[in-house]
Design an enzyme around this catalytic site. Structure first.
Site, PDB file in Angstrom:
ATOM      1  N   HIS A  69      44.010  46.640  53.003  1.00 22.73           N
ATOM      2  CA  HIS A  69      43.131  47.105  51.917  1.00 22.73           C
ATOM      3  C   HIS A  69      41.706  47.276  52.405  1.00 22.73           C
ATOM      4  CE1 HIS A  69      42.065  48.070  47.896  1.00 22.73           C
ATOM      5  NE2 HIS A  69      43.149  47.558  47.354  1.00 22.73           N
ATOM      6  N   ARG A 102      37.949  41.773  43.643  1.00 16.71           N
ATOM      7  CA  ARG A 102      37.730  43.221  43.546  1.00 16.71           C
ATOM      8  C   ARG A 102      37.575  43.811  44.947  1.00 16.71           C
ATOM      9  NH1 ARG A 102      32.260  45.489  40.929  1.00 16.71           N
ATOM     10  NH2 ARG A 102      32.635  47.716  41.219  1.00 16.71           N
ATOM     11  N   ALA A 103      38.439  44.751  45.290  1.00 16.42           N
ATOM     12  CA  ALA A 103      38.485  45.235  46.679  1.00 16.42           C
ATOM     13  C   ALA A 103      37.253  46.044  47.050  1.00 16.42           C
ATOM     14  CB  ALA A 103      39.747  46.061  46.887  1.00 16.42           C
ATOM     15  N   GLU A 144      47.686  48.066  40.321  1.00 14.56           N
ATOM     16  CA  GLU A 144      46.249  47.995  40.641  1.00 14.56           C
ATOM     17  C   GLU A 144      45.394  48.109  39.377  1.00 14.56           C
ATOM     18  OE1 GLU A 144      44.440  50.811  43.437  1.00 14.56           O
ATOM     19  OE2 GLU A 144      43.478  49.157  44.471  1.00 14.56           O
TER      20      GLU A 144
HETATM   21 ZN   LIG Z   1      43.660  47.489  45.394  1.00 20.39          ZN
END
Ligand SMILES: [Zn+2]
Length: 339
Positions: free
Chosen positions: A176, A69-70, A282
């Site tokens: 990211h 999870r970014a 995404e």
């Molecule tokens: Zn992402």
């Protein structure tokens, strides 16, 4: 095949997130960091089957290039040791998902970045995840400070040792960022899109790809504001006496299709060369709701791409061919399975 190049494990089992909270609490109070908790296969199955896997099947996609999870990478919290422990726990969990569902997921790693800490410290985790866990790329945060932009641009030489390792391993990076601790920038609404746009402008201003002709980056979320302002960037390249973008940047930079409405996808495909676009959604991620105007999920980007009625050749490139080219280790893994 339909390969989604951009998916995160946003639904990781609760003990994983509770561990993170305990870890940060221990850091704040100067106590030893807690042990990474055991998470069972059943907990992992449950977290994926009703979410990413269900949506993949419903949307007729085949597999997702899957990373932690970014927004939870939160490189700005804790220190180097905290970031390393958290990153390894996140990456190991991705590997567990891939091992349970090898046909549906392939791993991309988070990096143990931390503000003020050299990117060289992330090389070992890139090597571990690629060589030992079979991952095919990484998510590189251009702003580990979480919205304060205290590090040097991506074209600065301080990043070079990491880029050398990426080239050696033949893996791309998705640019990211993570959560924002600057309340001017909402994480997914402003910070993400700013970072995508900022990274592109850094590449335009610098000469990184002269030094690294084989280095590859995916700029997500449709390239941020770049396709919409393509004329501005072409004009700036001209004013700054840089070569045309096609030679200067676009041999090395690719955009995904994480754009959540039809006119945005139309514009992306009109402006950007088909060889530079990778299918991505995404999901399950930043925007999870259903569009009241269409009755469909905003992040069901395959619908918008399908509505373009691409030629067979272009369809193949966007959904499969470009991903195989940009992630050679993904291609090898698929070929090994006769795909
Ligand atoms: Zn992402």
């Amino acid at each position: 095949m339909i390969i989604d190049c951009h998916g995160h494990y946003t639904t990781a089992p609760e003990p994983h997130q509770l561990f993170r909270e305990a870890q940060l609490e221990a850091y704040r109070s100067g106590k030893p960091l807690p042990e990474v908790p055991h998470i069972s296969d059943d907990q992992i199955r449950e977290s994926v089957e009703q979410n990413q896997l269900r949506l993949l099947r419903e949307r007729d996609a085949d597999m997702t290039v899957f990373s932690p999870r970014a927004s939870a990478m939160a490189h700005h919290l804790g220190d180097r040791t905290v970031s390393e422990q958290w990153t390894m726990a996140c990456n190991n969990l991705i590997k567990r998902v891939v091992d349970l569902y090898p046909d549906y997921f392939i791993g991309v790693c988070q990096l143990p970045q931390s503000p003020g800490v050299s990117i060289e410290h992330s090389i070992a985790e890139l090597e571990r995840t690629v060589n030992e866990l079979g991952f095919v790329g990484c998510n590189l945060n251009p702003d580990p400070s979480g919205g304060h932009w205290t590090s040097d641009p991506l074209t600065d030489r301080s990043w070079y040792p990491f880029f050398e390792k990426m080239v050696e391993l033949d893996v791309p990076a998705m640019i990211h960022v993570s959560g924002s601790c600057n309340h001017n920038f909402h994480a997914t609404g402003a910070h993400y899109i700013n970072a995508d746009t900022t990274a592109f402008m850094q590449f335009l201003e610098g000469n990184l790809f002269k030094d690294f002709p084989d280095l590859r980056f995916i700029i997500p979320h449709g390239g941020g504001a770049v396709p919409y302002h393509w004329g501005r960037y072409r004009g700036l390249a001209d004013m700054l006496k840089q070569p045309p973008l096609a030679e200067h940047v676009m041999k090395n930079v690719f955009f995904d299709t994480c754009v959540y409405h039809q006119p945005g996808i139309d514009l992306l495909f009109k402006v950007i060369d088909i060889d530079n676009i990778l299918f991505g959604s995404e999901m399950v991620g930043a925007v999870r709701g259903i569009d009241p105007e269409t009755g469909q999920y905003f992040d069901d980007t395959k619908r918008y791409v399908d509505a373009l009625n691409l030629s067979t050749e272009d369809h193949y490139k966007v959904y499969e061919g470009n991903a195989r080219r940009i992630y050679p280790r993904l291609n090898k893994a698929l070929e090994a399975r006769g795909k």
